[in-house]
Structures are given as structure tokens and as C-alpha cells.
Design an enzyme around this catalytic site. Structure first.
Site, PDB file in Angstrom:
ATOM      1  CG  ASN A   9      -1.825   1.129   1.354  1.00  0.00           C
ATOM      2  OD1 ASN A   9      -1.721   2.090   0.593  1.00  0.00           O
ATOM      3  ND2 ASN A   9      -2.736   1.065   2.310  1.00  0.00           N
ATOM      4  CG  HIS A 182      -9.298   7.707   1.169  1.00  0.00           C
ATOM      5  ND1 HIS A 182      -9.526   8.944   1.718  1.00  0.00           N
ATOM      6  CD2 HIS A 182      -7.970   7.494   1.234  1.00  0.00           C
ATOM      7  CE1 HIS A 182      -8.382   9.466   2.097  1.00  0.00           C
ATOM      8  NE2 HIS A 182      -7.410   8.598   1.808  1.00  0.00           N
ATOM      9  CD  GLU A 387      -6.445   2.360   3.105  1.00  0.00           C
ATOM     10  OE1 GLU A 387      -5.490   2.700   3.835  1.00  0.00           O
ATOM     11  OE2 GLU A 387      -6.828   3.012   2.135  1.00  0.00           O
TER      12      GLU A 387
END
Ligand code: ADP
Length: 401
Positions: A9, A182, A387
Site C-alpha cells: 500500500n 479511499h 486497507e
């Protein structure tokens, strides 16, 4: 331990990396490289139960250099874990108008990510650089890299939300529209609340607030995102760490024509020198602003403006809920850890039926989740985002399909 996913990420100035079993959520490895391009670049990581505390790994490191450090000094030394990795999940901020779902990375997906660079100029180049580097490092997994797009969650937004009121031609010909960002985090916390409330995802009406260095808010009706604050790029919307969020576009013309500031410099001002940093003139770090809220005028003003904008968005998204709101959720470094902003924001919304439970609110931080509202209020939750877990689930789904 089989069927693990390596997740990358890559943010504009950080890399989060993890090795996860998406089926049982177990994290075998988790780490964070921070302060890329700054005088000292740091890493912190954890492998199973062993925690490696924050350490400087170099000076002014780029994403590529930091990724090489991770591969050479961590992944290649954890062969007992890495041998079970069957694929790699990459967060990619923008899929442009062409890619709507997560995708196995091949030549044409790389081309699409390149094509979408103007929509996320700070993020897509970094995502691409990391994808290319990791494919070089692990050629055996080269056909098992999956791009998970932040924009996918917004694919069903209605035209009433995603069109700007500029000549329609610019949408038709140049695809200028709201794309959002997001999405992976908004989707993850919405899925978590569906479990907590024991309600089907596609019946949920939610307002989700992801408040980190980048900040965005989404309105979800019957499980579909119907509006979000980030726009054509991740610059629009809420006040962020260094990004301005909403401004009158005329300010740009004024800066250029009357103050002789170049377009490149205006872009730099709005993306890297504005937001909490620009307002406080000291820091974009909420930890500092929160600590000095009562003693430093500029910290108080920055936080008050942050909450003012956030409460305006929440109030306006109430109009999209079709008369029923299941919950408002706070997440992200600020949403999860700063009771002050949750209290200040929700206080402004009392007329709409929001009431914070002050004690519960104070107790929820440091990766805790829970309800922070009273029983006469619309439910307000804090749910830590993950995430990396969401990306690992998507990657696994694509790889085994
Ligand atoms: P991103 O992933 O967008 O880089 P994060 O979600 O990690 O950002 O959030 C970063 C923000 O959260 C920073 O402003 C940081 O100061 C704030 N933050 C993180 N932890 C805390 C904490 N314990 N107390 C107050 N603020 C925090």
C-alpha cells in the site's frame, strides 16, 4: 500457513507492507516505511510476535529504494513465510474511467494506470513504480499481481453526484468527473459495520469518514456509494494534512494572474502546503495540533476549520439517505485516535439527531472500535480501517477465480 498474500500500500510518502492470510485475517508480517523523500526515512515492522522498533534506513529515500530495502532485508530473510505467498495485492489510487474492478496486472492494466496519472498525480506514479519494481524482484509471481483500485467503490455513483456543472462536453470527451478515492477503506469499514449491526451490506445506509493525512467522506445508500468528497483527483473535499480540499477555483486564477505564481507552484501549494499545515503554519500532524489545541491559536483554528468542513459534509449527506441512517463511522489515523474532532464535529450536528457519549468517545482510540453515541442519537461508530486486509481479500478473490 498456506495461501498468503503480500500487500503493498504505497502512499505519497509512505509504504505499508504486509503478508496476510485473507481467510483468517492473520498477519504474518506488517510494516511501515515513513518519511520518504525527507531527511530521514524510517521503518517499523512486526513479524508474527516480534516487533522491530522504528529505525532510520536512509536519507531522502524514494519508494523504489525503500521497496528494495524491504525486499532485500526483510522479505528475502523470511523465506519460511514468503514461500507461502501466492500473489501480491497492490493498492492503486486511480483506475481512471476505464477500470472499474480489481484486476490481474498485465501490460494493458499497466497502460491504464499510466493513462490515469493525471487523475492522481501524486499517487499513481508511485503505485506504478512499486508494481514494476516488485515484478522485477519476484518474477515467479509476476502473473499473480493484482491492482486494487481506490476508485472501484465509486463505480455506481449516480450522474447527479459525479458530474460537475461545467459544459457536458468535458465529461463526454475528456471524462472530467468525480472519481473519488479511499474506496478500499470506505468499503472495508462499511463491511465491518454490516457485521456489527447484523444487516445485509446492500441494505445499509451509512456516512463513512476516513480521516488521515488524506481525508474523505462517503455517502452509502443501500450498500452503494452515492456520493463522496474526493473528486476528479484526491484534492477536493475535506481539509487534509497538506491538501486544501474544496476551494473556489477563482483563487487559482487570482494566484496565477495577479500574484504571478506559476501553475506548477499553485499545484504544489494546494497539494503540499495547504490543509492543516497551511492553516497552522506549523504542522500537518494532528498529534501536535491536538496537544496544542488549547494553548496555540493556530492549532485551534486549524482543527475548528477541519471540523466545520466535516460537519457540513455530514449534514449534506443526510439528504441522500432516503430518511434512514444506520450509522456514521469514523476511521483513519485522525478518525480513530482523536476524540476531540469526533466531539467537536458531532456537537455541530445535534439538530440532526447526533449526540456523542463523552465518556465512550474518550475511551475509543489506539485501534479500538466501538459505539460512541448515546442511545437517543443516530449510531456513531469508530472502526479502525484495515486497507491491507481488504486488499488481500480482493487479491485472493482475483487470483483464485
Ligand atoms: P495516511 O494513511 O493517510 O497517511 P493515517 O491514516 O495514518 O494517514 O493518519 C495520519 C494522521 O493521523 C496524522 O495527522 C497523524 O497525526 C494522525 N494520528 C495518527 N495517530 C494519532 C494519534 N494517536 N493521536 C492523534 N493523531 C494521530
Amino acid at each position: 500457513m498456506n495461501n498468503l498474500i503480500l500487500v503493498l500500500n504505497c502512499g505519497s510518502s509512505s509504504i505499508k507492507f504486509a503478508i496476510i492470510n485473507p481467510n483468517n485475517k492473520k498477519k504474518y508480517l506488517f510494516g511501515l516505511v515513513e518519511c520518504l523523500f525527507l531527511s530521514k526515512t524510517y521503518i517499523t515492522w512486526k513479524c508474527l510476535e516480534t516487533k522491530y522498533s522504528k529505525k532510520c534506513i536512509g536519507y531522502y529515500l524514494s519508494h523504489k529504494e525503500a521497496l528494495n530495502f524491504i525486499c532485500d532485508n526483510i522479505l528475502s530473510k523470511k523465506k519460511d513465510i514468503f514461500k507461502y505467498v501466492i500473489g501480491i495485492g497492490h493498492r492503486v489510487v486511480h483506475g481512471g474511467n476505464k477500470i472499474k474492478e480489481s484486476a490481474l496486472i498485465n501490460h494493458s492494466v499497466i497502460k491504464y494506470i499510466e493513462y490515469a496519472i493525471p487523475f492522481a498525480p501524486l499517487h499513481n506514479p508511485v503505485n506504478l513504480a512499486c508494481i514494476k519494481e516488485i515484478i522485477k524482484k519476484f518474477p515467479l509471481l509476476s502473473k499473480k499481481n493484482v491492482a486494487v483500485f481506490d476508485t472501484s467503490f465509486y463505480r455506481n455513483m449516480p450522474k447527479t453526484s459525479f458530474l460537475y456543472a461545467i459544459p457536458y462536453f468535458f465529461y463526454k470527451k475528456h471524462k472530467i468527473r468525480r472519481y473519488g478515492a479511499h474506496g478500499t477503506s470506505h468499503f472495508y469499514i462499511a463491511s465491518e459495520v454490516s457485521i456489527i449491526l447484523n444487516k445485509k451490506f446492500n441494505s445499509l445506509n451509512l456516512i463513512t469518514c476516513h480521516l488521515g493525512n488524506g481525508a474523505s467522506i462517503s455517502a452509502i445508500r443501500n450498500g452503494v456509494c452515492v456520493d463522496t468528497s474526493m473528486g476528479f483527483t484526491p484534492l477536493e473535499g475535506l481539509v487534509m494534512g497538506t491538501r486544501s480540499g474544496d476551494i473556489d477555483p477563482s483563487i487559482i486564477f487570482f494566484m496565477h494572474q495577479n500574484l504571478n505564481i506559476s501553475i506548477k507552484d499553485i499545484h504544489e501549494i494546494l497539494t503540499k502546503k495547504s490543509g492543516l499545515l497551511g492553516l497552522s503554519e506549523i504542522s500537518s500532524d494532528f498529534r501536535y495540533l491536538e496537544k496544542t489545541y488549547n494553548t496555540q491559536k493556530s492549532s485551534k483554528l486549524s482543527i475548528d476549520i477541519f471540523c466545520h468542513r466535516l460537519s457540513k459534509y455530514i449534514a449534506s449527506y443526510m439528504s441522500l439517505m432516503d430518511g434512514r441512517l444506520d450509522a456514521v463511522i469514523f476511521t483513519g489515523g485522525i478518525g480513530e485516535n482523536v476524540p476531540l474532532i469526533r466531539e467537536l464535529t458531532c456537537k455541530k450536528l445535534s439538530l440532526l439527531g447526533f449526540q456523542i457519549d463523552i465518556q465512550k468517545n474518550l475511551l475509543i482510540k489506539n485501534k479500538k472500535s466501538g459505539l460512541i453515541s448515546t442511545n437517543v442519537s443516530h449510531p456513531i461508530f469508530v472502526i479502525p480501517t484495515d486497507e491491507e486486509l481488504a486488499i488481500s481479500r480482493e487479491a485472493m478473490k482475483i487470483i483464485i477465480s
